[in-house]
Enzyme design. Structure first.
Site, PDB file in Angstrom:
ATOM      1  N   GLU A 198      -5.033  -8.758   0.538  1.00  0.00           N
ATOM      2  CA  GLU A 198      -5.772  -8.403   1.754  1.00  0.00           C
ATOM      3  C   GLU A 198      -7.248  -8.265   1.416  1.00  0.00           C
ATOM      4  O   GLU A 198      -7.604  -7.629   0.426  1.00  0.00           O
ATOM      5  CB  GLU A 198      -5.287  -7.082   2.372  1.00  0.00           C
ATOM      6  CG  GLU A 198      -3.927  -7.124   3.027  1.00  0.00           C
ATOM      7  CD  GLU A 198      -3.547  -5.800   3.678  1.00  0.00           C
ATOM      8  OE1 GLU A 198      -4.465  -5.032   4.064  1.00  0.00           O
ATOM      9  OE2 GLU A 198      -2.341  -5.528   3.793  1.00  0.00           O
ATOM     10  N   GLU A 204       0.799  -1.223   0.000  1.00  0.00           N
ATOM     11  CA  GLU A 204       0.000   0.000   0.000  1.00  0.00           C
ATOM     12  C   GLU A 204       0.836   1.279   0.000  1.00  0.00           C
ATOM     13  O   GLU A 204       0.843   2.053   0.964  1.00  0.00           O
ATOM     14  CB  GLU A 204      -0.979  -0.011   1.173  1.00  0.00           C
ATOM     15  CG  GLU A 204      -1.958  -1.167   1.086  1.00  0.00           C
ATOM     16  CD  GLU A 204      -3.031  -1.153   2.145  1.00  0.00           C
ATOM     17  OE1 GLU A 204      -4.046  -1.828   1.948  1.00  0.00           O
ATOM     18  OE2 GLU A 204      -2.863  -0.460   3.177  1.00  0.00           O
TER      19      GLU A 204
END
EC number: 3.2.1.21
Length: 450
Positions: free
Chosen positions: A355, A166
């Site tokens: 995720e 991220e």
């Protein structure tokens, strides 16, 4: 009843991150990270929580791997704490830190579980932050040194690597919005950080190839998905900017060798641009083996040039959908849309959902169990969309639920629980939730029946 099938070689797993679970923040030679500094600063994390102990996974390798074995996962995604192995970010190696990761990986392999390793999940050594952090090109060189160390140490055991988790969070949430460590609020700095992260990614991929590591390497951007409030040009462009801010901005340079023009133009109109130097884009633009997709929620957006629209002139408004306990709306179809968009734009690369999960703060019932049916429902509806993507020819190869256990949820502290396993933070006792057993059944069957 409908059956949703998954391939026999589908990589079922769960994910965690070092600072969120390891604890032992000042043991065995580990250096300080920016998250230690941030969490120890009053007012930065809810309830004054920090990762000093977290889930104490540093001392519980065998116990936690046994949970993974009981769950039946094929892969375990975890991250390495950079300051645990290089306390100053470069230079002297902390052998005790390396030994910990060797023990973890060996225990995984001994139990038939593939390690899926993230090099960087936000815990920059504080010593490097003191020299400018990701705003400085010094950190690019330091990351290359760190990546080379880990490839040489563990490249014979780990076959799947993620460079960065991220990067939008590291760049903008941390350096523009100031919500995460190091807590800056500077748009040009955030743009600088985003570029330096990509150059560091390119350096790591280059080293991975040069060292002849057998396996795959990729990146896991937090690719958001925004849907337009109205089918107007203005609202659709507002959504494009939201998606581009966290997704295309990172993937376009890797796949096409240039930043997306619509985002470059937007930043330049505001007076900002990335600090590109000769050779950067060529270094970034080289093949990777997969893209990691992190997906939790979507947003509905409309054009708003006022304060509510923020820097992107894109205002998020409610879809009217149910929310998880952290306040994120549930829109499972957004996962399919994101997978479809990514596959179509980047040539149907190998994708892993690295995720996906839900925050529900269910506690122990009188029977001693945690009945988290809402999490089961959330996972089921998203796995249906994953199955749909595979049926439609999208090259999706695995799914890693977030997370194995409740843990330190960054600026939210310990108040938000994402785990399949409940953690009592006073005793550190682990208790599998109903969702643990449900997911175990899905993995063992390889299909959903709903």
């Amino acid at each position: 009843m409908s059956i949703h099938m998954f391939p026999s070689d589908f990589k079922w797993g769960v994910a965690t991150a070092a600072y969120q679970i390891e604890g032992a923040y000042n043991e065995d030679g580990r250096g300080m990270s920016i998250w230690d500094t941030f969490a120890h600063t009053p007012g930065k994390v809810k309830n004054g929580d920090n990762g000093n102990v977290a889930c104490d996974s540093y001392h519980r390798v065998e116990e936690d791997v046994q949970l993974l074995k009981d769950l039946g996962v094929k892969v375990y995604r975890f991250s390495i704490s950079w300051p645990r192995v290089l306390p100053q970010g470069t230079g002297e190696v902390n052998r005790a830190g390396l030994d910990y990761y060797h023990r973890l990986v060996d225990e995984l392999l001994a139990n038939g579980i593939e390690p899926f390793c993230t090099l960087y999940h936000w815990d920059l050594p504080q010593a490097l932050q003191d020299q400018g952090g990701w705003g400085s090109r010094i950190t690019i060189d330091a990351f290359a040194e760190y990546a080379e160390l880990m490839f040489k140490e563990l490249g014979g055991k780990i076959k799947q690597w993620i460079t960065f988790n991220e990067p939008w969070c590291m760049a903008f949430l941390s350096n523009y919005l100031g919500v995460h460590a190091p807590g800056n609020k500077d748009l040009q700095l955030a743009i600088d950080v985003s570029h330096h992260l990509l150059v560091a990614h390119g350096r790591a991929v280059t080293l991975f190839r040069e060292l002849g590591i057998s396996g795959e390497i990729g990146i896991a951007p937090n690719t958001s998905w925004a849907v337009p409030y109205r089918r107007t040009k203005e609202d659709m462009e507002a959504c494009l900017r939201v998606n581009g801010w966290s997704g295309d901005w990172y993937l376009d340079p890797i796949y096409f060798g240039e930043y997306p023009k619509f985002m470059l133009d937007w930043y330049e109109n505001l007076g900002y641009k990335p600090p590109i130097v000769d050779g950067d884009m060529e270094l970034i633009h080289q093949p990777i083996d997969f893209i990691g997709i992190n997906y939790y929620t979507s947003s509905m957006n409309r054009y708003n040039p006022g304060e509510a629209g923020g820097m992107l002139s894109s205002e998020a408004i409610s879809m009217g959908a149910p929310k998880t306990d952290i306040g994120w709306e549930i829109y499972a179809e957004g996962l399919y849309d994101l997978l479809r968009y990514t596959a179509d734009k980047y040539g149907n690369p190998t994708l892993y959902i690295t995720e996906n999960g839900a925050c529900y703060n269910d506690g122990l019932s009188l029977d001693g169990r945690i009945h988290d049916q809402r999490r089961i429902d959330y996972l089921a509806m998203h796995l249906i969309q994953a199955s749909r993507a595979i049926e439609d020819g999208i090259n999706l190869k695995g799914y890693m639920e977030w997370s194995l256990m409740d843990n330190f949820e960054w600026a939210e502290g310990y108040g938000m629980r994402f785990g399949l396993v409940h953690v009592d933070y006073d005793t550190l006792v682990r208790t599998p939730k109903d969702s643990f057993y449900w997911y175990k059944g899905v993995i063992s069957r390889g299909w959903l029946d709903l």
